[in-house]
Design an enzyme around this catalytic site. Structure first.
Site, PDB file in Angstrom:
ATOM      1  N   PHE A 149       1.010  -0.899   0.071  1.00 33.99           N
ATOM      2  CA  PHE A 149       0.009  -0.156  -0.015  1.00 33.99           C
ATOM      3  C   PHE A 149       0.791   1.199  -0.144  1.00 33.99           C
ATOM      4  O   PHE A 149       0.251   2.378  -0.480  1.00 33.99           O
ATOM      5  CB  PHE A 149      -1.042  -0.030   1.128  1.00 33.99           C
ATOM      6  CG  PHE A 149      -0.446   0.158   2.488  1.00 33.99           C
ATOM      7  CD1 PHE A 149      -0.053   1.563   2.858  1.00 33.99           C
ATOM      8  CD2 PHE A 149      -0.329  -0.894   3.374  1.00 33.99           C
ATOM      9  CE1 PHE A 149       0.668   1.583   4.119  1.00 33.99           C
ATOM     10  CE2 PHE A 149       0.799  -0.523   4.730  1.00 33.99           C
ATOM     11  CZ  PHE A 149       0.801   0.745   5.013  1.00 33.99           C
ATOM     12  N   LYS A 173      -1.150  -8.051  -8.510  1.00 37.45           N
ATOM     13  CA  LYS A 173      -2.451  -7.832  -7.602  1.00 37.45           C
ATOM     14  C   LYS A 173      -1.808  -6.834  -6.538  1.00 37.45           C
ATOM     15  O   LYS A 173      -1.020  -6.772  -5.713  1.00 37.45           O
ATOM     16  CB  LYS A 173      -2.397  -9.158  -6.697  1.00 37.45           C
ATOM     17  CG  LYS A 173      -3.651  -9.381  -5.970  1.00 37.45           C
ATOM     18  CD  LYS A 173      -4.012  -8.774  -4.927  1.00 37.45           C
ATOM     19  CE  LYS A 173      -3.212  -8.599  -3.706  1.00 37.45           C
ATOM     20  NZ  LYS A 173      -3.689  -7.573  -2.797  1.00 37.45           N
ATOM     21  N   GLU A 176      -5.189  -3.813  -1.718  1.00 36.59           N
ATOM     22  CA  GLU A 176      -6.546  -3.518  -1.744  1.00 36.59           C
ATOM     23  C   GLU A 176      -7.082  -2.189  -0.953  1.00 36.59           C
ATOM     24  O   GLU A 176      -7.874  -1.686  -1.124  1.00 36.59           O
ATOM     25  CB  GLU A 176      -7.520  -4.553  -1.103  1.00 36.59           C
ATOM     26  CG  GLU A 176      -7.392  -4.735   0.202  1.00 36.59           C
ATOM     27  CD  GLU A 176      -6.139  -5.742   0.483  1.00 36.59           C
ATOM     28  OE1 GLU A 176      -5.909  -6.290   1.753  1.00 36.59           O
ATOM     29  OE2 GLU A 176      -5.137  -5.976  -0.373  1.00 36.59           O
ATOM     30  N   SER A 226       5.795  -6.870   4.184  1.00 37.56           N
ATOM     31  CA  SER A 226       6.393  -6.991   5.274  1.00 37.56           C
ATOM     32  C   SER A 226       7.151  -8.427   5.495  1.00 37.56           C
ATOM     33  O   SER A 226       7.023  -9.189   4.377  1.00 37.56           O
ATOM     34  CB  SER A 226       5.319  -6.860   6.444  1.00 37.56           C
ATOM     35  OG  SER A 226       4.681  -8.068   6.226  1.00 37.56           O
ATOM     36  N   CYS A 281       9.724   1.442   3.372  1.00 42.96           N
ATOM     37  CA  CYS A 281      10.795   0.351   3.800  1.00 42.96           C
ATOM     38  C   CYS A 281      12.074   1.043   3.708  1.00 42.96           C
ATOM     39  O   CYS A 281      13.118   0.329   4.317  1.00 42.96           O
ATOM     40  CB  CYS A 281      10.679  -0.832   3.026  1.00 42.96           C
ATOM     41  SG  CYS A 281      11.270  -0.703   1.521  1.00 42.96           S
ATOM     42  N   GLU A 382       9.155  -3.283  13.221  1.00 41.04           N
ATOM     43  CA  GLU A 382       9.299  -2.227  11.985  1.00 41.04           C
ATOM     44  C   GLU A 382       7.882  -1.515  12.347  1.00 41.04           C
ATOM     45  O   GLU A 382       6.652  -2.122  11.944  1.00 41.04           O
ATOM     46  CB  GLU A 382       9.209  -2.997  10.745  1.00 41.04           C
ATOM     47  CG  GLU A 382       9.097  -1.996   9.506  1.00 41.04           C
ATOM     48  CD  GLU A 382       9.276  -2.508   8.048  1.00 41.04           C
ATOM     49  OE1 GLU A 382       9.474  -1.994   7.098  1.00 41.04           O
ATOM     50  OE2 GLU A 382       8.300  -3.454   7.983  1.00 41.04           O
TER      51      GLU A 382
END
Length: 499
Positions: A149, A173, A176, A226, A281, A382
């Protein structure tokens, strides 16, 4: 309410599963969009479409591919503000951050435009009598990308332009949580002339992910997200015989030596820790202050952090926007509220921040934690939010040892005026990307992006040369031809017999 459907075979395909996910405006907390969540059957349809398109795209000329990519690059450039607006509306980052995201994605499109040189093979002649050996690279077939995201346009563009330039077809993909920009990227590719079925977008949750990982016609999977999910993606896709690059989480450190320019270091720490609300990240989430500079460095970071203006991403005066969901906002806040009990000094606490007129938004202010211990939750996890931890070390060696003990190895930086110390650091530090007086060392498009240890699962980094190699496989051809003068009697190839 706006509806986001799938993009399959060059057109919008309405969701048929009956399952829908909410998409919120992070600045207001209001649900603005619903996104179709694909069933396994819908994922299969996209893969089947991509497989059919590969039959011709996989053998298309490099001239055709690059011609389309050049047109695509021009369309993306012309529509960059529209793409950025979609990112801001669904992710929440400020417009300037969103524009920067599009620009970094465009770098990889530009790299893909030059794929002709990347796919050049090798030839060795006369390795034996009349024997030549050549090496070529060929596409894999249908490949898939599963993206996060936090960069809903950039990370997909780190994947599919190179993949399709190499001759593969692609099923994306996206997250969402902010799906709209992915559809616009696909629509612009079609406008540029990309054949139907070469690039497909299916929206969904774990059902769609697992369908991609298990499908026998998917040859490779790229993932960014992640570490726990990266590990799952790698294990599951590998078990199903697929090539995998799975980029995971991070805890990026910035080592500040006593000789560093503290103003430059403080500026870098603020921009790298709090930019994009810390939801990246490559954010610097831990500063390691060496020697006696710790107090002064923390004071300068605090002075700068307190001036950052937080507000809606579409407000030109905003420097930081909200977090993407309320649940994520609450999780980030929990690390700050629990920090003091685990030994940290809370220099700035942003958990109570609100924005007038947008009280239901997913707001959190900037938080700064000093004297953080390595066994605290704020250090080990994180956080993925605007929380900066400061740790103290007495020496360079102690700082490097602390950083290398982390299970993550994505990116790291050193701030110093000493070239010898910087040289030691870049050789001794255990991370995939290193910055010297550069806080966020994301490589340019023609070098590859990727970490070490729990920040990467698989053998290939993303984009650059590694990206080209990931989306192709090598083939070596050994050839021996008889000399034309030795042709069978009765066959005249026009060559003189005395040559």
């Amino acid at each position: 309410m706006k509806t986001v459907n799938h993009w399959i075979g060059g057109k919008t395909v309405e969701g048929a599963s009956g399952n829908w996910g909410p998409v919120t405006d992070p600045a207001t907390g209001a649900v603005t969009t619903r996104v179709a969540l694909a069933s396994a059957e819908e994922v299969d349809s996209a893969i089947t479409t991509a497989k059919a398109a590969y039959a011709t795209w996989g053998t298309s000329s490099l001239a055709q591919r690059t011609g389309i990519l050049f047109r695509y690059r021009a369309l993306l450039d012309a529509r960059r503000d529209d793409i950025a607006a979609l990112i801001t509306a669904e992710h929440g980052k400020v417009h300037s951050d969103a524009l920067g995201e599009v620009a970094r994605g465009l770098e990889i499109v530009e790299l893909a435009c030059g794929i002709t040189t990347q796919l050049k093979g090798e030839l060795s002649t006369q390795v034996s009598n009349r024997v030549d050996v050549s090496a070529i690279r060929q596409p894999l077939g249908v490949v898939a990308g599963i993206t996060p995201f936090n960069f809903p346009a950039m990370v997909p563009m780190w994947m599919f332009p190179l993949a399709i330039a190499c001759g593969n077809t692609f099923v994306l993909k996206p997250s969402e949580k902010d799906p709209s920009s992915a559809n616009l990227l696909a629509e612009l590719a079609a406008e540029a002339g990309l054949p139907d079925g070469v690039l497909n977008v299916v929206h969904g949750d774990k059902v769609a992910v697992d369908a991609l990982l298990a499908h026998p016609d998917v040859a490779a999977v790229s993932f960014v997200g992640s570490t726990p999910i990266a590990r799952y993606i790698h294990a599951t896709a590998s078990a199903n015989g697929k090539r995998v690059q799975a980029l995971g989480g991070a805890k990026n450190h910035m080592l500040v030596l006593p000789d560093a320019d503290l103003d430059a270091a403080a500026d870098a720490a603020v921009s790298a820790a709090y930019g994009s609300a810390g939801e990246r990240c490559m954010a610097i989430s831990a500063v390691v202050a060496v020697g006696a500079i710790g107090d002064e460095l923390v004071a300068r970071i605090r002075e700068r952090a307190e001036k950052i203006k937080i507000g809606p991403g579409n407000d030109p005066s905003s420097e930081m926007g909200p977090l993407i969901t309320k649940a994520h906002r609450d999780k980030v806040a929990s690390y700050v509220t629990g920090a003091a009990a685990q030994g940290a000094e809370v220099v700035l606490d942003g958990t109570g921040h609100t924005v007038d007129g947008f009280e239901d938004g997913h707001w959190i202010g900037l938080s700064l934690l000093d004297r953080v211990s390595t066994d605290s939750d704020a250090y080990r996890d994180e956080i993925f939010g605007p929380v900066l931890c400061v740790l103290r070390a007495e020496t360079y060696e102690e700082g490097v040892e602390l950083i290398n003990a982390s299970p993550f190895g994505n990116g790291t930086a050193i701030f110093t005026r000493d070239g010898g110390a910087a040289r030691r650091f870049q050789l001794e530090i255990e991370a995939g990307m290193v910055g010297v007086n550069v806080p966020i060392p994301v490589p340019v498009g023609y070098h590859s992006f990727g970490g070490w240890k729990d920040s990467l699962f698989g053998d290939h980094h993303i984009y650059g040369n590694d990206g080209v190699h990931f989306y192709t496989r090598g083939k070596v051809v050994t050839t021996r031809w008889p000399d034309p003068s030795e042709a069978p009697t009765g066959v005249d190839l026009g060559f003189p017999r005395n040559h």
